[in-house]
Design a protein around this motif. Structure first.
Motif, short mmCIF file in Angstrom:
data_model
loop_
_atom_site.label_atom_id
_atom_site.label_comp_id
_atom_site.label_asym_id
_atom_site.label_seq_id
_atom_site.Cartn_x
_atom_site.Cartn_y
_atom_site.Cartn_z
N LEU A 151 -5.60 6.54 3.20
CA LEU A 151 -4.34 6.10 3.78
C LEU A 151 -3.21 7.02 3.33
O LEU A 151 -2.32 7.36 4.12
N LYS A 152 -3.25 7.45 2.08
CA LYS A 152 -2.22 8.36 1.57
C LYS A 152 -2.19 9.65 2.38
O LYS A 152 -1.11 10.11 2.79
N GLN B 20 4.12 26.89 3.46
CA GLN B 20 4.80 26.11 2.43
C GLN B 20 4.11 24.77 2.21
O GLN B 20 3.85 24.37 1.06
N VAL B 21 3.80 24.08 3.30
CA VAL B 21 3.15 22.78 3.20
C VAL B 21 1.80 22.89 2.52
O VAL B 21 1.48 22.12 1.59
N ALA B 22 0.98 23.85 2.94
CA ALA B 22 -0.36 24.00 2.36
C ALA B 22 -0.28 24.27 0.86
O ALA B 22 -1.00 23.64 0.07
N MET B 23 0.59 25.18 0.46
CA MET B 23 0.70 25.52 -0.95
C MET B 23 1.20 24.36 -1.79
O MET B 23 0.66 24.06 -2.87
N ILE B 24 2.23 23.67 -1.32
CA ILE B 24 2.79 22.56 -2.09
C ILE B 24 1.79 21.42 -2.21
O ILE B 24 1.61 20.84 -3.28
N LEU B 25 1.10 21.11 -1.12
CA LEU B 25 0.12 20.03 -1.16
C LEU B 25 -1.01 20.36 -2.14
O LEU B 25 -1.45 19.49 -2.90
N LYS B 26 -1.47 21.60 -2.14
CA LYS B 26 -2.61 21.97 -2.99
C LYS B 26 -2.19 22.22 -4.42
O LYS B 26 -2.78 21.66 -5.36
N ASP B 27 -1.17 23.04 -4.62
CA ASP B 27 -0.85 23.51 -5.97
C ASP B 27 0.07 22.57 -6.74
O ASP B 27 0.06 22.61 -7.98
N ILE B 28 0.83 21.75 -6.05
CA ILE B 28 1.75 20.84 -6.74
C ILE B 28 1.27 19.39 -6.70
O ILE B 28 1.37 18.67 -7.69
N TYR B 29 0.68 18.98 -5.57
CA TYR B 29 0.28 17.57 -5.43
C TYR B 29 -1.24 17.38 -5.43
O TYR B 29 -1.72 16.26 -5.23
N ASP B 30 -1.98 18.45 -5.68
CA ASP B 30 -3.43 18.38 -5.92
C ASP B 30 -4.23 17.77 -4.77
O ASP B 30 -5.26 17.13 -5.00
N PHE B 31 -3.79 17.97 -3.55
CA PHE B 31 -4.60 17.53 -2.41
C PHE B 31 -5.78 18.48 -2.25
O PHE B 31 -5.61 19.70 -2.31
N PRO B 32 -6.98 17.96 -2.04
CA PRO B 32 -8.12 18.84 -1.75
C PRO B 32 -7.92 19.58 -0.43
O PRO B 32 -7.20 19.11 0.46
N VAL B 33 -8.57 20.73 -0.29
CA VAL B 33 -8.44 21.53 0.92
C VAL B 33 -8.83 20.70 2.15
O VAL B 33 -8.19 20.78 3.20
N LYS B 34 -9.88 19.89 2.02
CA LYS B 34 -10.34 19.07 3.14
C LYS B 34 -9.23 18.16 3.66
O LYS B 34 -9.06 17.99 4.87
N GLU B 35 -8.46 17.58 2.74
CA GLU B 35 -7.38 16.68 3.15
C GLU B 35 -6.19 17.45 3.71
O GLU B 35 -5.50 16.96 4.62
N ILE B 36 -5.94 18.64 3.20
CA ILE B 36 -4.88 19.48 3.76
C ILE B 36 -5.24 19.87 5.20
O ILE B 36 -4.36 19.93 6.07
N CYS B 37 -6.53 20.10 5.44
CA CYS B 37 -6.98 20.39 6.81
C CYS B 37 -6.61 19.23 7.73
O CYS B 37 -6.17 19.44 8.87
N GLN B 38 -6.77 18.00 7.25
CA GLN B 38 -6.46 16.83 8.06
C GLN B 38 -4.96 16.68 8.27
O GLN B 38 -4.50 16.34 9.36
N ILE B 39 -4.19 16.97 7.24
CA ILE B 39 -2.74 16.85 7.34
C ILE B 39 -2.18 17.89 8.32
O ILE B 39 -1.32 17.58 9.15
N LEU B 40 -2.69 19.10 8.24
CA LEU B 40 -2.18 20.19 9.09
C LEU B 40 -2.95 20.34 10.40
O LEU B 40 -2.53 21.12 11.27
N LEU C 98 0.83 -1.21 0.00
CA LEU C 98 0.00 0.00 0.00
C LEU C 98 0.86 1.26 0.00
O LEU C 98 0.59 2.22 -0.72
N PHE C 99 1.91 1.25 0.81
CA PHE C 99 2.81 2.40 0.93
C PHE C 99 3.52 2.67 -0.40
O PHE C 99 3.72 3.83 -0.79
N ALA C 100 3.85 1.61 -1.13
CA ALA C 100 4.59 1.75 -2.39
C ALA C 100 3.81 2.54 -3.43
O ALA C 100 4.40 3.18 -4.31
N ALA C 101 2.48 2.52 -3.32
CA ALA C 101 1.64 3.19 -4.32
C ALA C 101 1.84 4.70 -4.32
O ALA C 101 1.63 5.36 -5.34
N PHE C 102 2.24 5.27 -3.18
CA PHE C 102 2.46 6.73 -3.12
C PHE C 102 3.83 7.08 -2.55
O PHE C 102 4.07 8.22 -2.18
N GLN C 103 4.74 6.12 -2.51
CA GLN C 103 6.06 6.39 -1.94
C GLN C 103 6.83 7.43 -2.73
O GLN C 103 7.45 8.34 -2.14
#
Length: 285
Positions: free
Chosen positions: A67-68, A145-165, A21-26
């Motif tokens: 999981l990602k 930096q984390v919020a911008m990179i996750l959203k603008d470079i790795y296309d994480f939705p805002v909802k998931e960035i909320c969970q990460i941060l 599972l980890f390998a899919a997004f490593q």
């Protein structure tokens, strides 16, 4: 076997199931960590630590996030612990790095060795734009930096960035707006590729050093960013940059080794590392 069944095995303590599972997004995880840490050795260490910590805590995974996203949160916390010991980068970090390289024959010689003899030592202007984006993002507070990179470079939705941060949606949106505005302002004053008043033209200068037979203006005009610079406004130019950066994995490109040693020089110049050392830890042909 279906992913859900593999996840259940992993949660029951099957490390091989978790590894699959980890390998899919490593690789995206490592790319993301490099943009935060700018050191390949640190990336390898934190990727390993993330895997160990995530597997150790897999029994607590409750599927409120993917999981990602859950693993990226663990990696982000580890990166934050590492980065808060360091100073934010100054806006002129690349200038300091360039001055160090010019004034130190050993360092400039290492650049040429990597370019001529290493497997990923090519110079492409588009990859240096990616390098520049990473350097300038390092001037932001870590959460921005984390919020911008996750959203603008790795296309994480805002909802998931909320969970990460572990932040509210309103806070994350504020971080994103603030980060984009700051980045746009810095690029607007520094980038000589799209602004004749810009004070940094490293892309063209390095192209002239490593690709002396290539006309610099010809290389500039191959870039959508440059071609559209007279047409688009500042926000749209920032969007063009992010589209270019999205397409590049800083750990798996034709110029990875060269850009990494330039990054090492930059980190040395601003005091992130004590000593530049040569040869760098990259694979030779």
């Amino acid at each position: 076997m279906e992913r859900e069944a593999i996840l259940q095995q992993a949660m029951a303590g099957d490390i091989n199931a978790f590894q699959s599972l980890f390998a899919a997004f490593q690789q995206p995880l490592k790319s993301y960590l490099y943009r935060l840490l700018t050191d390949r050795n640190d990336v390898d260490d934190l990727t390993h630590d993330t895997f160990i910590r995530a597997f150790d805590k897999i029994g607590t995974f409750n599927a409120e996030a993917s999981l990602k996203t859950w693993v990226f949160r663990i990696a982000t916390n580890l990166a934050y612990d590492h980065l808060r010991k360091l100073k934010r980068w100054p806006v002129d970090a690349q200038d300091q790095g360039a001055r160090l390289a010019i004034g130190n024959p050993e360092i400039s010689g290492s650049f040429r060795i990597v370019h001529q003899h290493y497997t990923s030592g090519a110079y492409e202007m588009r990859e240096h734009i990616d390098f520049c984006f990473t350097c300038i993002s390092k001037t932001l507070p870590i959460e921005n930096q984390v919020a911008m990179i996750l959203k603008d470079i790795y296309d994480f939705p805002v909802k998931e960035i909320c969970q990460i941060l572990d932040k509210s949606e309103g806070v994350v949106k504020h971080l994103l707006n603030d980060s984009r505005e700051t980045m746009t302002n810095i690029f607007d004053h520094r980038c000589a590729l799209v602004n004749k008043n810009g004070i940094c033209d490293q892309c063209s200068q390095l192209n002239g050093i490593f690709n002396p037979r290539q006309d610099q203006q010809e290389q500039r005009m191959k870039l959508e960013l440059v071609k559209e610079s007279k047409r688009f406004n500042r926000a749209e130019l920032f969007e063009l940059r992010t589209q270019l950066v999205k397409a590049i994995d800083p750990l798996q490109s034709s110029g990875t080794d060269l850009q990494d040693i330039i990054m090492r020089c930059t980190r040395t110049a601003i005091g992130d590392v004590k000593d530049f050392f040569s040869p760098p830890p990259v694979k030779a042909l």
